[in-house]
Design an enzyme around this catalytic site. Structure first.
Site, PDB file in Angstrom:
ATOM      1  NE  ARG A 249      -2.456  15.132 -68.181  1.00  0.00           N
ATOM      2  CZ  ARG A 249      -2.154  14.290 -67.219  1.00  0.00           C
ATOM      3  NH1 ARG A 249      -2.813  13.167 -67.095  1.00  0.00           N
ATOM      4  NH2 ARG A 249      -1.202  14.557 -66.362  1.00  0.00           N
TER       5      ARG A 249
ATOM      6  CB  CYS B 257      -9.619  11.067 -60.431  1.00  0.00           C
ATOM      7  SG  CYS B 257      -8.543  12.454 -60.825  1.00  0.00           S
TER       8      CYS B 257
ATOM      9  CG  ASP C 285      -1.356   9.634 -59.628  1.00  0.00           C
ATOM     10  OD1 ASP C 285      -1.429   9.946 -60.826  1.00  0.00           O
ATOM     11  OD2 ASP C 285      -2.273   9.863 -58.816  1.00  0.00           O
ATOM     12  CG  ASP C 286       0.165   9.156 -65.438  1.00  0.00           C
ATOM     13  OD1 ASP C 286       0.464   8.079 -65.968  1.00  0.00           O
ATOM     14  OD2 ASP C 286      -0.238  10.149 -66.059  1.00  0.00           O
TER      15      ASP C 286
ATOM     16  CG  ASN D 102      -6.632  13.059 -66.477  1.00  0.00           C
ATOM     17  OD1 ASN D 102      -7.231  13.679 -65.608  1.00  0.00           O
ATOM     18  ND2 ASN D 102      -5.680  12.185 -66.197  1.00  0.00           N
TER      19      ASN D 102
ATOM     20  CG  ASP E 183      -5.877  17.603 -60.920  1.00  0.00           C
ATOM     21  OD1 ASP E 183      -6.125  16.592 -60.240  1.00  0.00           O
ATOM     22  OD2 ASP E 183      -5.621  17.561 -62.132  1.00  0.00           O
TER      23      ASP E 183
ATOM     24  CG  ASP F  19      -7.246  10.674 -63.650  1.00  0.00           C
ATOM     25  OD1 ASP F  19      -8.218  11.433 -63.803  1.00  0.00           O
ATOM     26  OD2 ASP F  19      -6.112  11.078 -63.303  1.00  0.00           O
TER      27      ASP F  19
HETATM   28  C1  GLA Z   1      -4.842  13.937 -63.439  1.00  0.00           C
HETATM   29  C2  GLA Z   1      -5.249  13.714 -62.008  1.00  0.00           C
HETATM   30  C3  GLA Z   1      -4.039  13.881 -61.106  1.00  0.00           C
HETATM   31  C4  GLA Z   1      -2.978  12.886 -61.536  1.00  0.00           C
HETATM   32  C5  GLA Z   1      -2.649  13.078 -63.002  1.00  0.00           C
HETATM   33  C6  GLA Z   1      -1.721  11.995 -63.495  1.00  0.00           C
HETATM   34  O1  GLA Z   1      -4.491  15.257 -63.649  1.00  0.00           O
HETATM   35  O2  GLA Z   1      -6.280  14.560 -61.647  1.00  0.00           O
HETATM   36  O3  GLA Z   1      -4.394  13.676 -59.765  1.00  0.00           O
HETATM   37  O4  GLA Z   1      -3.427  11.585 -61.299  1.00  0.00           O
HETATM   38  O5  GLA Z   1      -3.808  13.057 -63.803  1.00  0.00           O
HETATM   39  O6  GLA Z   1      -1.435  12.120 -64.822  1.00  0.00           O
END
Ligand code: GLA
Length: 798
Positions: A452, A535, A375-376, A489, A557, A487
């Site tokens: 964010r 996402c 992930d991130d 966000n 989330d 993603d």
């Molecule tokens: C968002 C996504 C999470 C994760 C974070 C990473 O919040 O919904 O699942 O991937 O970003 O920064």
């Protein structure tokens, strides 16, 4: 087969179980005569047309050449402003001379095989690959061209009939003639007027970590909007609505469903006017929208999926699931079983290096998982969420051998590799932003608001899209990537494009969405073997537009089992479980700080695309052993969990439990999910009426083998384990050691019964623990506890 009957400008669109009848009136407007349960076709349905046949006080007569005809009392398929319809218009256009009055009159129509064309937007398509019986598509379309002579503008109403799916899709196209420039202020994809018969509106409402809660309200006179102004479809109000008769429920009664295939600012409108006409519209949100058409230019609206059921909401949802699984998500992913994911986010966040990741991967492999998702945090400078979006260069401190080496090593462990990206974003702290501040969405002389800590890239700008395309292509080709989590966000503010001319600024939001579709269309085409999951901080962009390109969505989330139970139950109204990413998260939950057993976290996630994202290097022996068994079980029944036909049995929005069920297409197998919120004292005995079985089949029903942590039982444990456990003081340590290692089996109920008995008399689960004692015929469910029951035919009917 005949799907569209036409007689004297009357059109009867039929599906297996529904009829949709519209007619051109003498005035040239199109009226809706019936949408609902299928009726036999006949030469004409004039008798379904109602008019007051006298002047109606306060209303304006449409034309002096037609007696007693007012648009405000007529059910219309296309509505405009300025000729006596005082309800919300579906199309509102400004002409070059400043006039906003338009009036579209029937000009011509065509009926043809297959679907109407929609360019540049996601849409349903005819499924030519699935040739099995009822899944085979028979699609016919109708296009009616309406013309406003005064302004020289055309509107083409588009209808496609998916016969066996009980679905009719709608869209429309506005085409400017040769006379001058026009400005579209509102262009809804659909307008439908129905008769109000004590109806209720159902919508999916939410916010971050609380998406898709079912809201029901009685319809009363006035106008109700559900919409998004976030630039994305949003977690607030999903682009979906259902109208049902008040006495309809999950299994009985009439209901309509409407879902928009679109990922940007949308609007759903429900108006009940004084004449008890319900007007329903869906489309692009007219707020902060206008679109200029020069001579002979056209504008295509997104598409709406409509379906009707007289067998309640469960059937309505299955109609949606069926068309989404077969006619919306990309063909190469249809009915394709999805891998069990391990995702690094809840486990390690930004804090990792290659060693840590490989350690997690080895554990994931050992537990039976199949796909490792990083992930991130993998790119240079990304140690928290304040920087580096937009640069996308691998952090060689965390990953000295880059993604290529990491991916290679993960593959060697025996797992596929997947990666997180958030392409539409840019951090102020990034190389890219220093080079191209004008690529961000912001006004030239106003400090932009941050979401964010980040800004959004201007996807209307082709240069931005080209940069992203090349960057993503470089990353996705750098190693053996099998999965991408895309993603997004934050929501859009400071709406302004440095790229668009000033007169196009009101086109921004729609152009942003078109830009996203163009980019993801290109990328998903270039990498058809990569499974994409979209996402947006969970469910801020869980919509059919994204699913057209990316077959699954990270639904929320929130991985707390108790909260997910609600979210997934609500989502099931529209979205099939094959589209819903669901993971077993950390404990206590990072979103609620609530403790949920490892079994409940699994039991909820199993009714979606299963994954795990807790730190599996730190779990107890108990949890490790249990996870292994869960994964074995899921793998064995994966098809059923991911693609089984879905039934809601008991709603968590109305009760202390949530009960749902999936059944295989041949009805030989099923899974029942049973979830509880709070433990009740001395609870009544329960009956669960199962759904979707074959009456004459004989079935075996089993409890999925589930294990409890003996800590749950406190002192009571000594009544039923073969050794003594002390629970307090230093001796409590022994208790902890035992509970971390000992697999204490829950009850194991087994039943043999015919389908009719299980559906009509019901399955009677063992009583819940009532304080009077515990034995193998008692279920201890507890707070946020759950069960899965598996059901399989042992004898099929002839
Ligand atoms: C968002 C996504 C999470 C994760 C974070 C990473 O919040 O919904 O699942 O991937 O970003 O920064």
């Amino acid at each position: 087969m005949k799907m569209i009957y036409e007689n004297n400008k009357e059109f009867h669109l039929t599906t297996d179980k529904t009829s949709y009848i519209i007619k051109v009136l003498p005035s040239g407007h199109i009226t809706n005569l019936h949408y609902g349960r299928k009726i036999k076709h006949r030469e004409n349905f004039d008798s379904l047309y109602q008019n007051f046949n006298t002047p109606v006080g306060l209303e304006v007569n449409y034309s002096k050449y037609i007696d007693d005809f007012t648009l405000n009392t007529t059910k219309l398929e296309l509505s405009t402003y300025g000729k006596g319809d005082f309800k919300e218009p579906s199309i509102h256009i400004e002409m070059e001379n400043g006039s906003r009055v338009s009036d579209f009159i029937y000009e011509s129509h065509k009926i043809f095989q297959g679907k109407y064309k929609i360019e540049g937007l996601p849409h349903t398509f005819e499924n030519t690959t699935d040739q099995k019986g009822k899944n085979r598509d028979e699609v016919n379309s109708l296009e009616i061209t309406m013309y406003d002579e005064n302004s020289d503008v055309y509107v083409i109403l588009q209808y496609s009939v998916f016969y066996y799916k009980d679905v009719i899709t709608r869209s429309c196209r506005i085409v400017n003639g040769e006379r001058g420039i026009i400005k579209i202020h509102k262009a809804m994809s659909m307008n439908i007027d129905l008769t109000h018969e004590d109806c209720e509106l159902i919508t999916l409402e939410g916010k971050w970590i609380r998406e898709k809660h079912i809201q029901k309200q009685a319809l009363s006179k006035g106008v109700y909007y559900l919409d998004s102004k976030r630039g994305v479809s949003g977690a607030d109000h999903n682009p979906f609505m259902s109208i049902k008769k008040k006495n309809s429920d999950e299994n009985n009664g009439e209901c309509y469903g409407f879902a928009l295939i679109y990922s940007g600012n949308h609007q759903g409108l429900v108006e009940v006017n004084p004449h008890e006409i319900i007007r329903l519209q869906m489309g692009i949100n007219p707020f902060d929208f206008s679109w200029t058409l020069h001579k002979e230019e056209g504008f295509q609206t997104p598409e709406v999926i409509m379906t009707f059921s007289y067998e309640g909401l469960n059937k309505l949802s299955r109609n949606f699931h069926n068309i989404i699984n077969n006619n919306v998500i990309p063909p190469q992913w249809q009915h394709k079983e999805r891998s069990i994911i391990f995702n690094s986010w809840e486990a390690v966040g930004f804090d990792f290096n290659e060693k840590k990741l490989l350690n997690l991967a080895r554990n994931a492999k050992e537990l039976g998982m199949e796909l490792f998702v990083l992930d991130d945090g993998w790119f240079r400078g990304r140690n928290d969420d304040t920087s580096s979006l937009g640069d996308w260069m691998v952090d060689d401190k965390k990953l000295p051998g880059g993604l290529t080496q990491l991916c290679h090593r993960i593959n060697e462990i025996g797992l596929h590799f997947g990666l997180w990206v958030e392409p539409e974003m840019i951090s102020e702290k990034s190389e890219r932003y220093r080079k191209h501040p004008e690529w961000a969405i912001k006004l030239p002389n106003r400090e932009p608001s941050l979401g964010r800590n980040q800004l959004i890239l201007d996807m209307t700008n082709p240069e931005v899209r080209e940069y992203l395309y090349k960057t993503l292509k470089r990353i996705f080709s750098s190693s053996n990537i099998k999965y991408v989590k895309w993603d997004m966000n934050r929501s859009v503010t400071d709406v302004y494009s440095n790229y668009l001319e000033s007169w196009k600024q009101m086109e921004f939001h729609h152009r942003y969405v078109l830009g996203v579709y163009e980019l993801i269309g290109r990328i998903t085409k270039e990498f058809p073997h990569i499974l994409f999951e979209s996402c947006a901080s969970g469910g801020n962009r869980y919509d059919l537009g994204m699913l057209y390109y990316m077959p699954q969505t990270w639904a929320s989330d929130n991985t707390d089992a108790g909260e997910r139970m609600n979210i997934q139950y609500g989502a099931s109204l529209l979205y099939p479980q094959s589209t819903l990413g669901a993971h077993v998260g950390s404990n206590p939950s990072l979103q609620t700080l609530r403790n949920n057993s490892i079994e409940s976290r699994f039991n909820v996630a199993a009714f979606g695309i299963l994954g795990y994202e807790l730190d599996i290097t730190k779990i107890s022996n108990f949890e490790g052993k249990v996870i292994k068994k869960q994964i074995e079980f899921y793998k064995k029944h994966r098809k059923l969990f991911q693609f089984g036909e879905f039934y809601r049995i008991k709603s968590p929005f109305k009760s202390n439990q949530s009960i749902l069920m999936v059944v295989s297409e041949d009805k030989n197998e099923g899974m029942i999910g049973y979830y509880q919120k709070l433990q009740e004292s001395n609870m009544t005995l329960e009956t669960i009426k199962l759904k979707g079985l074959k009456e004459d089949n004989q079935y075996n029903l089993y409890t999925r083998e589930q294990f409890m942590n003996i800590e749950q039982f406190g002192e009571l444990i000594n009544e039923f384990v073969p050794f003594e456990v002390r629970t307090n003081g230093l001796k409590g340590l022994v208790h902890k050691i035992v509970s971390d290692n000992y697999l204490f089996k829950g009850e194991n109920q087994r039943i043999e019964a015919y389908g009719d008995e299980l559906m009509y008399a019901g399955f009677k689960p063992y009583p819940q623990f009532n304080g009077g004692g515990y034995n193998e015929k008692v279920r201890y469910i507890g707070d946020f506890g759950s069960r899965i029951y598996y059901i399989r035919t042992n004898r099929t009917s002839k």
